[in-house]
Design a protein around this motif. Structure first.
Motif: not given
Length: 816
Positions: A101-102, A105-106, A530-531, A536, A560
């Motif tokens: 997941q990380s 997101l990146e 997310d930020s 998601h 995602s």
């Protein structure tokens, strides 16, 4: 057209009596004609398995070939599966999930995919297959000069018949599988000088011992012995589970003769000079649904013997009568007629050939509809142990295509889409019974793998409760399994539909709401913000298509919040909220769902072409004409996209057209789903084109779906699609009552017809007739009592009925 209900007319007594008897005579003739339309028939025995006739009662299944030298009944017992329970998953799955997941997101899609394939898969990648029970073979002597051959399947009675002349005698064979007795019955009789001389045997490729006993008895006892690769072939490159002595099974057969004799010879029964023989066969396994496993405390031989003793005590005529009454009770609830045709008199293979050349035969399309209902009844009945699998109940290969498993990313759902609308809701019972156990067995796994208090199931399951990612290889296990944790949540929507049709609040409270709430809980627990606070679902995918990654140019599956997953989430949330409101429960979860809904993205539309996007960005598809329509689930089976959401509605139509322009299909179920979506879009002629495709493609001379390997979903999806063309009830009016839309997508080919017994949401039942595409009569029945709106063309009529009330509707103008 103006339709006026005639009342208050006075007719003389003699004229009234004459008209009454004329009417009764006409009705009898009509009934005979309708029953004849429900008979599939051929002038030769079946050469291919798919051309044989299916019999079934949800537990036992048989494919009947109608041979004159050797009559073959290929048998299945629904619970007979190779393998054993297994729910493998990678060690530290939850931590590895967070890592993937990380990376997503990146924006590191390639790295996320590589890490996932290498770290989130586990052996065995898949599981073993559904297996056939045996072949019942009746080998005849002296059948060289066969004349006047005919074999037929009477859909309305559930009876297979074969008649022909040989050696100066007429041979008559009848067979059926009784749900009342859970047994296969076969009766063969001869009229004339030539008697019945034959041998009767059971055959199985492995794992069985077969013996003939005195008094016309034949027994088979076996146990599946699974052997691991490389000592035996494994259809799945990533392995299918541990070897060993697994499920036990048994079959028992009793043969009775009139005239002549019957003798036991090793593994065969030999019949000499008989006028009639009757075979009764029962079978059992040691499968225990409550344990989702085979059970050593169950002796299948004892079960099969006990049942055989019961059916031996019943006469052929009594068993047949009980079977026919039971079968008709379900089958004849719905009648569909598109009018008479010269092709009604053709054998089924010739009729299909003519259809492939001409594409015009509404009567054959009505047969396809009723044949599908027949298949669902035969593979899933109220007292069946397991739901209909990928082949329903009928499978001849020791290792079936895709294991004949429970595929939850469209196939199992499609199996049951016709259940309520075509008035056989009892077929859902084994699905609900099995599915509740699937949800329960997954709860500790949900906690361990996802840190969730809910439940889940990935896309492929079996009678042993596989819920963890599964597929043929480890790469496929990741892309088809790990990337799709929401098929179980989707499956709950079939049950929500069932509630909407039945309005059964006990079912809603005690069985459905716990499933809906648990599915929503799982989703709430795994969503990641997310930020910017957007939620998601990841990792995600869109079965089974790929896109070109912008950063690397490589084709990928991992993403995602695909539109597929987004629509499942929105649909399950919506149903959970409505169910909780009806029951007055779930307030704490309601607040969490509402907050999550507000943070979810909208269903995305590509501004460049007006199509619904499969992924969150406008990406290049590997297969623009891919068979799955996963990004359009909001249109069907869900109700997120309707004519009340015009932008999405139009975008869905554009998306479906794009799929079909680029080839769409390859499998029968894909055309069936397109049929359903065209019906929802009110695109009558396009929907009908899908019906034509389903009937005219495939390597077969029967109505079995063989666009691709035989799968029952294409047949059952066709039933649901045809029903959706005739009646829809998935939207509501301003008062929250269901709108029953009559003939919403009626094509020119069906401009005249009648149907009775179709169900609408709200537990209404509809009979209607039409001529030149215009309704001429509508009868509405309410089991529960309640209000609805009936729509015909542009007209909308509000109707309120008492419980048990029937009403003939008299709309001023009923037009289409």
């Amino acid at each position: 057209m103006i339709y006026i209900k005639m009342t208050g007319q006075k007719i003389g007594t003699l004229i009234a009596v004459f008209l009454l008897f004329s009417l009764v005579g006409c009705k009898v003739q009509e009934k005979v004609a309708e029953n004849n339309k429900m008979v599939l028939w051929y002038q030769s025995p079946a050469k291919k398995w798919t051309d044989a006739f299916p019999l079934g009662n949800g537990k036992l299944g048989a494919m009947c070939f109608g041979g004159t030298d050797v009559e073959r009944f290929q048998l299945n017992e629904k619970t007979l599966w190779a393998g054993s329970p297994s729910n493998p998953y990678a060690q530290d799955y939850h931590a590895k999930l967070k890592k993937v997941q990380s990376l997503i997101l990146e924006g590191k899609i390639k790295e996320a995919n590589k890490y996932g394939v290498e770290n989130m898969t586990a052996a065995p990648a898949s599981f073993r297959s559904y297996e056939p029970l045996a072949d019942l073979l009746i080998s005849f002597d002296n059948r060289d000069s066969v004349q006047n051959y005919k074999r037929e399947l009477d859909l309305s009675q559930g009876i297979h018949r074969v008649t022909y002349s040989a050696m100066g005698s007429k041979i008559i064979s009848e067979s059926f599988i009784s749900a009342v007795d859970n047994a296969l019955y076969v009766r063969i009789a001869t009229k004339g000088t030539d008697k019945i001389n034959c041998s009767i045997g059971l055959e199985r490729a492995k794992d069985a011992i077969i013996k003939a006993l005195p008094n016309g008895l034949l027994q088979m006892d076996g146990q599946i012995v699974d052997i691991e690769a490389p000592m035996a072939r494994d259809e799945n490159a990533g392995g299918s589970g541990a070897g060993g002595e697994h499920m036990r099974f048994a079959a028992r057969l009793k043969t009775e003769v009139t005239g002549g004799s019957i003798t036991a010879m090793e593994d065969r029964l030999v019949v000499k000079d008989a006028d009639e023989l009757i075979i009764k066969l029962t079978a059992a396994t040691d499968y225990n649904l409550s344990k989702l496993n085979f059970d050593s405390t169950i002796d299948p031989a004892v079960l099969a013997n006990e049942n055989l003793n019961k059916v031996i005590a019943t006469s052929w005529s009594a068993s047949k009568q009980a079977h026919v009454e039971d079968h008709r009770n379900l089958f004849e609830r719905v009648e569909l007629d598109f009018g008479n045709s010269p092709k009604d008199s053709l054998p089924t293979d010739q009729r299909l050939l003519a259809y492939k050349q001409e594409g015009q035969d509404p009567g054959l399309e009505a047969q396809l509809f009723q044949f599908g209902r027949y298949l669902l009844m035969g593979s899933s009945r109220a007292d069946a142990v397991l739901p209909a699998n990928l082949q329903g109940i009928w499978s001849e290969r020791m290792w079936a295509p895709w294991e004949a498993d429970y595929h939850l990313n469209v196939n199992l759902q499609m199996n049951y889409w016709p259940a309520d609308v075509t008035n056989i809701p009892e077929t859902l019972d084994p699905l609900v019974n099995w599915f509740e156990l699937i949800a329960e067995i997954s709860k500790p796994l949900a906690k361990e793998m996802y840190g969730s208090d809910g439940w889940f199931s990935h896309h492929a399951s079996n009678p042993f409760g596989r819920v963890t990612p599964s597929a043929s290889s480890f790469d496929s296990q990741f892309n088809n399994g790990v990337l799709d944790a929401l098929p179980g949540a989707w499956m709950t929507m079939n049950l929500w539909d069932h509630y909407e049709f039945s309005q059964d609040k006990v079912f809603l409270k005690e069985r459905l709401y716990p499933l809906l709430s648990g599915a929503s809980e799982f989703i709430l627990d795994v969503l990641v913000a997310d930020s910017e606070g957007v939620l998601h679902f990841m990792p995600s995918s869109s079965p089974e298509n790929q896109y070109r990654d912008i950063a690397t140019g490589e084709m990928m599956r991992i993403t995602s919040t695909s539109t597929y997953h987004l629509t499942i989430i929105k649909a399950v949330f919506k149903a959970t909220l409505e169910a909780g409101s009806i029951l007055g429960v779930g307030n704490e979860q309601r607040e969490r769902i509402l907050a999550a809904e507000a943070a979810l993205p909208k269903i995305p539309i590509d501004s460049n072409n007006g199509r619904i996007m499969e992924w969150r960005q406008p990406l290049e598809e590997k297969e623009p004409g891919h068979r799955h329509l996963s990004h359009l689930l909001g249109l069907h089976p869900f109700t997120l996209i309707t004519n009340e959401t015009p932008e999405l509605y139009e975008a869905a139509s554009e998306s479906l057209a794009w799929r079909e322009k680029n080839g769409h299909g390859g499998m029968g179920w894909a055309y069936a789903h397109a049929l359903l979506m065209h019906a929802r879009l009110l695109e009558a002629e396009k929907a009908h084109k899908s019906v034509v495709t389903l009937l005219s493609r495939g390597n077969k001379s029967s109505l079995m779906n063989t666009i691709g390997p035989f799968q029952i979903d294409g047949n059952l999806g066709a039933v649901a699609g045809i029903a959706e063309m005739l009646i829809q009830s998935h939207t509501k009016d301003e008062n929250g009552n269901y709108i029953i839309h009559l003939l919403p997508a009626i094509p020119e080919a069906w401009s005249n017809g009648k149907v009775s017994g179709l169900k609408a949401r709200g537990n209404f039942e509809v009979d209607m007739e039409w001529s030149n595409g215009t309704l001429t009569s509508v009868l509405l029945y309410s089991k529960n009592g309640g209000s609805c709106s009936v729509k015909a063309g542009d007209d909308l009529m509000k109707v309120t009925l008492k419980a048990g009330e029937k009403k003939e509707l008299t709309l001023e103008t009923i037009s289409n």
